[in-house]
Design an enzyme around this catalytic site. Sequence first.
Site, short mmCIF file in Angstrom:
data_model
loop_
_atom_site.label_atom_id
_atom_site.label_comp_id
_atom_site.label_asym_id
_atom_site.label_seq_id
_atom_site.Cartn_x
_atom_site.Cartn_y
_atom_site.Cartn_z
N SER A 612 -35.53 -42.75 -2.41
CA SER A 612 -35.32 -41.37 -1.97
C SER A 612 -36.25 -40.96 -0.84
O SER A 612 -36.07 -39.92 -0.23
CB SER A 612 -35.49 -40.41 -3.16
OG SER A 612 -36.82 -40.45 -3.63
N LYS A 655 -38.05 -31.76 -6.88
CA LYS A 655 -38.70 -32.01 -5.59
C LYS A 655 -38.85 -30.71 -4.79
O LYS A 655 -39.92 -30.43 -4.22
CB LYS A 655 -37.91 -33.04 -4.80
CG LYS A 655 -37.97 -34.44 -5.41
CD LYS A 655 -37.02 -35.40 -4.71
CE LYS A 655 -37.10 -36.79 -5.35
NZ LYS A 655 -36.14 -37.72 -4.75
#
Length: 738
Positions: A612, A655
């Site tokens: 990611s 996140k």
Amino acid sequence: MKFKTTAELEPLKEILGQDKAINAMEFGLSIDDIGYNIYISGETGTGRTTYALEALKNYSRQKDSHLDWCYVYNFENPHEPIALSFQRGVGRKFKKDVDALADNILSDFRNILNSEEYEKERNQILTNYEIQKQMLIQQIKDYGKEKGFNFKSTQSGIVFIPIDENVDSNSKEFLESKIEIENMTIGIISKIKQLEEDAKNKIASLEESIAISVVDPYIKSLIKKYGKNSKVKKYLLNMREDILNNIYIFYMDDEELQSIDEREYFLKYKVNLFIDNGKEKNIKNAPVVLELNPIYPNLFGKVEYENDKGVIKTDFTKIIPGSIHKANGGYLVLYINELLKSPYSWDLLKRTLQFKKIQIDTATSMKPEPIPLDIKIVLIGSQYLYDLLYYYDEEFSKYFKVLVDFSTEMARNEENELKVARFISNYCNKMNLKHFTYDAVQVVLKHSSRLAQNRKKLSTRFNKIKELIIESNLFADRRNSEFVDKEDVKNAIYEKINRINKIEKKLDEMYQNNKLLISLGGKKIGVINGLSVISMGEYSFGRPAVITVTTSPGHKGVINIEREVRLSGAIHDKGVLILGGYLLENFSKEVPVSITSHICFEQSYSCIDGDSASSAELYALLSSLSEVPIKQNIAVTGSVNQKGDIQVVGGVTEKVEGFFNICKIKGLTGDQGVIIPKNNLDNLVLTEEIENAIKNGLFKIYPVDRIEEAMEILTDTTFEQICDRINKRLKKFYEMSK
């Protein structure tokens, strides 16, 4: 949804969000075949066990093949107890009748032996014997006198004494007479012994006829009652023969019985009611058994032992059933992880399915007769264990052909939202908890979407919803409120996080004290704020990670510093290697890409994995090559392919929230935000605080599809200009590297 509180709603009692699993379960339960056992996969908390037991309970009403089972003594081979089957409820009656048999026979036999009629008949036999015996003895006496001898009985036998004391005992006539009398006596004694034997036989015949007259009515009654089963009839006839062969035991008095092991002797006329399906309230319903500890004895039964003065003893009455016996004719539910932990249980379960017989293995010479298997087995476990068994155990797919796969999410629509509200209503009623207001339900629904990590989905992990219901009630109690309101639910969510976020708070403090370095303003070349997720048990939170890239002329390509020091996982390594593919695809048409580039996660001291951060690494790499600085107020997450497409990643909500929290600690400026993959938008389920910050222009979300879009946001420079700068610099690197 039109309600003020969940108290107004009809409680939901069926399983929710598992239509596919329900169809598969019904399919598996509808097929009556030994190979169509069921494996239920899915995460804990999705209601797998609750649904399985409820579904099996419903199907148990349709199945009608479960029986009572008894173990009895084997008169032909005592080491192999016989298994007898009966219709439900009949087994306990059979046990009661047979267990009473020996006592009844003993009582009746003693009553007859103590009766006047028996005494009279027995005395008549003995009197006749005595009369005939005395007549024969008198013959000896008379004949002896005739020959000049008197008859006398001693301990050593019969002695003949001469009547005339002066007779010559050595004369021929005396000796011949004596021999003649002795020979006659031998013949008479032989006749007396025969008379005695005849008298004994007559008494034995009398007792046998009495025994038959006592035993047969009981045996015939039992045969009439249970003898339609030929196996039971044979057992009863063998019992009759054994009783008659050992009838002497029944006319022993209590004192004589104490001289033998009365209990052990009469034990063979008892019954071990092994499986009693007649004791249940709904005896027509097939048994449903959940075995939580499937070790071998619990699953397949055992034989108990007792220590009798140092001697280990056992018998057929000590055969104990296992859960597979109790579930026979119905359904057995097992957790596969517990089953695989127990030595031998898994292999023996497959062997039982193969031979369709339940065998109890013992450590002695006793071998109980196997019982025919008629069962549907339901295993509950993870998808991971299912895959392992399917690929590495060739017998698994032979006996477990039906997979019931429980999903962790369902569509978020009006119908399912209402069902969740009804679920809350049902649970509040069941647990006697306060009902939820409409607004409180809305907070629960949002939390459910957050658990599912998708705004358009709801979680089916209802154990988490139950926890939230219980904990929200606590805060409503503290307010002495009649109902649970939205603030109670929010407090419950906040307090749970607050109980388990020690590491997150510690990291926040380190950012605040500048022990973890990060820039949230200005621009830097080759430096970018990536985003990562840290998982601590059931709690996960996001944190920014400063990624730096340096480039220089060379031929080593892109070097992953984490990989060099073995702090990088395989997926992360793959993501870094993709960067090289992207560079070759886009910048090697005029000159070879001749660079040595180092990528590093700063202040990272543990293993990094996942791809990611690959887009963030690429942005920093392009910045370093082009010498175009990147904004530090924007963090980045997203995976990238060699063609420059931005791909979805996991944990996008955590996140975004993680970067927002750091911005809040350092001070919100209004220009901070996060770049995410456009296809991840549905996965954003943000807190109310962040939603409000976005609405008020204090924080931004930038959804992108391509590398070009993100680079222009990060640099305020067109991607064409960036590429032009990169090509010029690569030509310079090439010339230098030559």
